[in-house]
Design an enzyme around this catalytic site. Structure first.
Site: not given
Length: 327
Positions: A42, A191
């Site tokens: 991320s 993610d």
């Protein structure tokens, strides 16, 4: 002086809280501590790419350009209570997006990707700010983690195995439903923090033959003060969702290094830096990109990493000792 070892940075997700990692990197760079490996997910994957994908002299300036912190001695919006200001910044981001990262909310994006925001601006920023040739062939081994949206399998985009592109980095930060999945070679990725917000597995499963000093920088605290509002309770629940992942991962690897002969002879020192003092933060903190908040987080990361540097200079870290040593 460091004993012969590899230095690794493991960088967690946390969106706007990622400025803490940038400040921590500054303190390490000032001490001459240069990573040999970076694993991120991320926002950690983005910060890691800005470090590994730039020449040493340009890394801090690239991070600063991305984060745009307020001047160190400055203050803004002095006439407005700080928590009001930060809440206003969160609302502004939710409605207006973040320049260079994601555009305002929309409906369904091209290709039928349901999401609140379009992350095409981030892909353009990465293409402009990261030297992909250096990222893939430079001195720092880089990896970003993601999750296959359809199968749920973990993915590791490692420069030792493939040519990492801006799409791979962007995929690592595509947290649904806010951000759309990124399709790479027909696979939709989201993610990596959904699986492991502190991506220790790629490093600890393959530490190499040399001793390793792993500096893991986590953005979400396991412990915190009693939340007093509904918004604070929602944020606390989110913190726990990701922080408990990190705790369990560290516990699992500690046990494995202690019992598995394949790992018992390895030497890994794990120094965990956590953005723990989040009392000034407000609900929606991960969307607060205001310059004053970025500066405060950057300074907190610099302070905490400087304390780690001081312990290293004092010889207080068990670098080179066999097993997985936590500091």
């Amino acid at each position: 002086m460091l004993p012969p070892c590899d230095i690794a940075l493991v960088l967690s997700g946390g969106n706007a809280l990622g400025a803490y990692q940038a400040g921590a990197y500054q303190a390490l760079a000032e001490a001459g501590i240069v990573p040999d490996r970076i694993v991120g997910t991320s926002i950690g994957a983005i910060n890691g790419a800005l470090i590994a994908g730039n020449a040493p002299a340009n890394r801090l300036s690239r991070l600063a350009d991305f984060w745009r912190p307020a001047p160190a001695a400055g203050a803004d919006w002095l006439a407005i209570p700080d928590d009001w200001r930060r809440t206003g910044e969160v609302l502004g981001t939710l409605f207006s997006g973040r320049a260079g990262m994601f555009s305002p909310p929309g409906a369904t994006l091209p290709g039928g990707r349901p999401a609140l925001y379009d992350t095409a601006p981030l892909l353009r920023t990465l293409a402009q700010s990261v030297d992909l040739d250096r990222l893939n062939t430079g001195a720092i081994r880089y990896a970003a983690t993601a999750v296959d949206l359809d199968s749920g399998r973990d993915a590791v985009f490692d420069t030792r195995a493939l040519d990492v592109t801006a799409a791979h980095i962007g995929a690592s930060g595509s947290l649904p439903p806010g951000f759309p999945p990124v399709t790479i070679e027909g696979v939709r990725y989201v993610d990596g923090g959904l699986s492991a917000n502190l991506p220790l597995d790629p490093l600890l499963s393959d530490p190499g033959e040399r001793p390793v000093w792993c500096i893991a920088i986590d953005l979400l605290p396991l412990a915190a003060h009693n939340p007093a509002t509904l918004g604070a309770m929602a944020e606390r629940a989110q913190d726990l969702t990701f922080a408990i992942q990190s705790r369990r991962s560290i516990t699992r690897w500690t046990e494995r290094y202690a019992t598995d002969p394949a790992f018992a002879a390895r030497a890994v020192t794990l120094s965990l830096l956590t953005y723990a003092d989040q009392q000034p933060e407000v609900a929606g903190k991960a969307m607060d990109f205001s310059p004053a908040s970025v500066r405060r987080r950057w300074d907190a990361g610099h302070r905490d990493a400087s304390a780690l540097v001081a312990r290293w200079r004092q010889g207080a870290l068990p670098i080179g000792e066999r097993g997985l040593r936590l500091t």
